[in-house]
Design a protein around this motif. Structure first.
Motif, PDB file in Angstrom:
ATOM      1  N   CYS A 112       0.848  -1.198   0.000  1.00  0.00           N
ATOM      2  CA  CYS A 112       0.000   0.000   0.000  1.00  0.00           C
ATOM      3  C   CYS A 112       0.879   1.242   0.000  1.00  0.00           C
ATOM      4  O   CYS A 112       2.018   1.195   0.466  1.00  0.00           O
ATOM      5  CB  CYS A 112      -0.937   0.014   1.200  1.00  0.00           C
ATOM      6  SG  CYS A 112      -2.176   1.330   1.028  1.00  0.00           S
ATOM      7  N   MET A 114      -0.138   3.838   1.605  1.00  0.00           N
ATOM      8  CA  MET A 114      -0.532   4.494   2.853  1.00  0.00           C
ATOM      9  C   MET A 114      -0.286   3.508   4.001  1.00  0.00           C
ATOM     10  O   MET A 114       0.042   2.341   3.769  1.00  0.00           O
ATOM     11  CB  MET A 114      -2.026   4.889   2.825  1.00  0.00           C
ATOM     12  CG  MET A 114      -2.362   5.977   1.833  1.00  0.00           C
ATOM     13  SD  MET A 114      -4.133   6.330   1.823  1.00  0.00           S
ATOM     14  CE  MET A 114      -4.370   7.101   3.411  1.00  0.00           C
ATOM     15  N   GLU A 115      -0.509   3.991   5.223  1.00  0.00           N
ATOM     16  CA  GLU A 115      -0.383   3.088   6.380  1.00  0.00           C
ATOM     17  C   GLU A 115      -1.435   3.499   7.416  1.00  0.00           C
ATOM     18  O   GLU A 115      -1.114   4.025   8.479  1.00  0.00           O
ATOM     19  CB  GLU A 115       1.034   3.162   6.963  1.00  0.00           C
ATOM     20  CG  GLU A 115       1.370   1.972   7.812  1.00  0.00           C
ATOM     21  CD  GLU A 115       2.875   1.810   8.067  1.00  0.00           C
ATOM     22  OE1 GLU A 115       3.216   0.929   8.857  1.00  0.00           O
ATOM     23  OE2 GLU A 115       3.685   2.575   7.506  1.00  0.00           O
ATOM     24  N   CYS A 119      -6.480  -0.054   9.201  1.00  0.00           N
ATOM     25  CA  CYS A 119      -6.390  -1.004   8.080  1.00  0.00           C
ATOM     26  C   CYS A 119      -6.656  -2.419   8.573  1.00  0.00           C
ATOM     27  O   CYS A 119      -5.886  -2.966   9.367  1.00  0.00           O
ATOM     28  CB  CYS A 119      -5.009  -0.934   7.446  1.00  0.00           C
ATOM     29  SG  CYS A 119      -4.899  -2.000   5.998  1.00  0.00           S
ATOM     30  N   ALA A 123      -1.926  -3.506   5.779  1.00  0.00           N
ATOM     31  CA  ALA A 123      -1.079  -3.259   4.605  1.00  0.00           C
ATOM     32  C   ALA A 123      -0.152  -2.080   4.883  1.00  0.00           C
ATOM     33  O   ALA A 123      -0.433  -1.242   5.742  1.00  0.00           O
ATOM     34  CB  ALA A 123      -1.959  -2.946   3.396  1.00  0.00           C
ATOM     35  N   GLU A 159      -3.461  -1.925  -1.333  1.00  0.00           N
ATOM     36  CA  GLU A 159      -3.967  -0.986  -2.317  1.00  0.00           C
ATOM     37  C   GLU A 159      -3.762  -1.609  -3.701  1.00  0.00           C
ATOM     38  O   GLU A 159      -2.629  -1.696  -4.192  1.00  0.00           O
ATOM     39  CB  GLU A 159      -3.225   0.356  -2.177  1.00  0.00           C
ATOM     40  CG  GLU A 159      -3.522   1.357  -3.265  1.00  0.00           C
ATOM     41  CD  GLU A 159      -5.008   1.629  -3.476  1.00  0.00           C
ATOM     42  OE1 GLU A 159      -5.766   1.746  -2.496  1.00  0.00           O
ATOM     43  OE2 GLU A 159      -5.414   1.704  -4.655  1.00  0.00           O
ATOM     44  N   ASN A 186      -7.853   3.634  -2.283  1.00  0.00           N
ATOM     45  CA  ASN A 186      -7.731   4.869  -1.495  1.00  0.00           C
ATOM     46  C   ASN A 186      -7.761   6.104  -2.386  1.00  0.00           C
ATOM     47  O   ASN A 186      -7.754   7.224  -1.887  1.00  0.00           O
ATOM     48  CB  ASN A 186      -6.469   4.837  -0.629  1.00  0.00           C
ATOM     49  CG  ASN A 186      -5.189   4.682  -1.452  1.00  0.00           C
ATOM     50  OD1 ASN A 186      -5.119   5.066  -2.616  1.00  0.00           O
ATOM     51  ND2 ASN A 186      -4.170   4.104  -0.824  1.00  0.00           N
TER      52      ASN A 186
END
Ligand code: SF4
Ligand code: SF4
Length: 463
Positions: A112, A114-115, A119, A123, A159, A186
């Protein structure tokens, strides 16, 4: 002498759950379903920890209504596992399961960009593990073995847009027997890569973007997503609007953080032609999410926020239980017409006879079910023999006084449909061994079809 409990009022029945105090997923514990005032609780009996309570509904009347909406089970075409230890250790899908996959999730990566704190997949950048085309072909074969004509495949992760072959994967699945395809994202790549958006557009009808959209406020986004996503979301929606790509906004709700924004998210969704509705998901305990205590919110509390909002036209009658999994999914459908950049909504679910809903094949995509759309048209237009026959005078009057003249069978297309869905998954707190057998969202692996909740809970399966 008999005495009454001080802990609860009514005993509604018994089931099994897990103890959220010790978190032991190796054993189920005896559990009662009880009420306290208008609220419904699981009362759990753990041999090690003693008794504990977990709220599962804030609305006893609605809880009872869910039972009345139950439909006949719509079973998977084939079981992939045997009954060895019993539910939920034999996922899946085992012969005990009572629902087919309305929604099949293809998890194609752990990667991903993002973090997020919330989640369920845990991921993160650098995790990789992109699934190969061969593995995706195996997932499709697995799905088709339990459901030869799937309603809906959702490509997810991680993602999924970080997968180097994402377009090839979407094209492959688009030509499969599945009727509809969704991309759960996202929105970062959609916001930044117009060439990618053109490729999505080229996938044609029956494709939809499932866009993460939890809040309009910076502080909330920073809390639950780890960064202020407002600009990215705005740019992504501009792209989706420009290319007329059907989009559903997905809002994970955490009490005390963004539940007050439910009306604002619905209001915002009405400013966009490409948006077909909003899905609200109560935060669940899975992956990186800690959903204990005050953050938890039930489906019924979200429903109360929606029907209590005078800015949208959905009433208690319009937000109904989904018959295939009534305690876990609520839906409200409306006809939509854009007027000066804002959607006028005309809810229909409250006006349709209950049998019309409960006799449908179990699906969370009613609007894409031709028979359902035909039924809506016939009900509301009242210009066919069937429409005349199936509804009472009272309903006709109600429909006539609120139904817009613009809606005719000719133009009742998907772009005129708007829906609100509340979808609650199970975790260690609200797990109910009866309801789990009705879950209709499945994670598809190369050799299994596993209910989304049991997959995310980290239960060790027997086979
Ligand atoms: S959740 Fe469903 S598939 Fe899993 S063990 Fe229970 S009945 Fe079987
Ligand atoms: S919730 Fe979605 S965007 Fe956030 S880290 Fe997980 S996969 Fe990535």
């Amino acid at each position: 002498m008999a005495h009454y409990s001080r802990q609860y009022d009514l005993f509604l029945g018994s089931t099994q759950s897990f103890c959220h105090l010790c978190g032991d997923l190796r054993h189920l514990v005896d559990t009662h379903i009880v009420t306290r005032g208008d609220e419904v609780y699981l009362r759990k009996f753990c041999p090690g920890c003693g008794e504990s309570m977990a709220k599962i509904s804030s609305d006893l009347d609605y809880y009872k209504k869910c039972e009345a909406y139950l439909k006949r089970p719509d079973l998977p075409e084939k079981a992939l596992t045997q009954v060895l230890r019993g539910c939920p250790y034999d996922c899946g899908v085992c012969p005990q399961h009572q629902n087919h996959p309305c929604l099949a999730l293809f998890d194609i990566t752990d990667e991903c960009n993002m973090e997020c704190n919330i989640c369920y997949h845990a991921a993160a950048p650098g995790l990789g593990n992109h699934k190969s085309m061969e593995q995706i072909g195996q997932m499709l074969s697995t799905l088709l073995s339990v459901e030869s004509e799937p309603d809906l495949i959702q490509v997810t992760g991680g993602e999924p847009t970080t997968h180097p072959q994402i377009i090839e994967i979407l094209r492959t699945l688009k030509t499969s027997p599945a009727r509809h395809l969704m991309l759960n994202t996202n929105g970062i790549r959609i916001a930044e890569d117009e060439a990618f958006v053109k490729e999505l557009k080229a996938l044609g009808g029956g494709f939809e973007v499932y866009l993460q959209f939890d809040s309009l406020e910076r502080s909330t986004l920073e809390d639950i997503r780890g960064e202020d996503m407002r600009q990215t979301r705005r740019r992504a929606l501009e792209m989706l609007e420009r290319y007329s790509i059907s989009t559903t906004l997905v809002c994970v709700v955490k009490k005390g953080f963004n539940d007050h924004e439910i009306p604002a998210v619905i209001d915002y969704s009405r400013t966009l032609r490409c948006v077909r509705g909003v899905v609200f998901q109560p935060v669940q305990e899975a992956g990186r999410i800690e959903a204990e205590g005050d953050f938890r919110i039930t489906l019924s509390e979200i429903r109360e926020r929606i029907i209590g909002d005078t800015g949208n036209p959905f009433t208690a009658e319009d937000m109904i239980p989904l018959p295939c999994d009534p305690h876990k999914i609520a839906v409200g459908y409306a006809a939509k017409k854009m007027e000066q950049g804002y959607a006028r909504l005309y809810p229909v679910t409250g006006s349709l006879p209950k049998e019309m809903i409960t006799e449908q094949r179990g699906t969370i995509t009613f609007e894409q079910d031709r028979e359902f759309v035909k039924s809506v048209i016939e009900t509301v237009s009242l210009d066919t023999a069937m429409g005349e026959a199936i509804i009472s005078d009272k309903i006709k009057q109600k429909l006539f006084c609120c139904w817009p003249g613009f809606l005719t069978p000719k133009d009742m297309g998907y772009e005129h449909v708007y829906r609100i869905v509340i979808m609650e998954f199970s975790d260690i707190f609200n797990f109910d061994a009866t309801n789990i057998k009705r879950e209709c969202n499945f994670i598809i692996t190369p050799d299994r079809a596993i209910p989304f909740s049991t997959h995310n809970m980290g239960i060790k399966f027997s086979q």
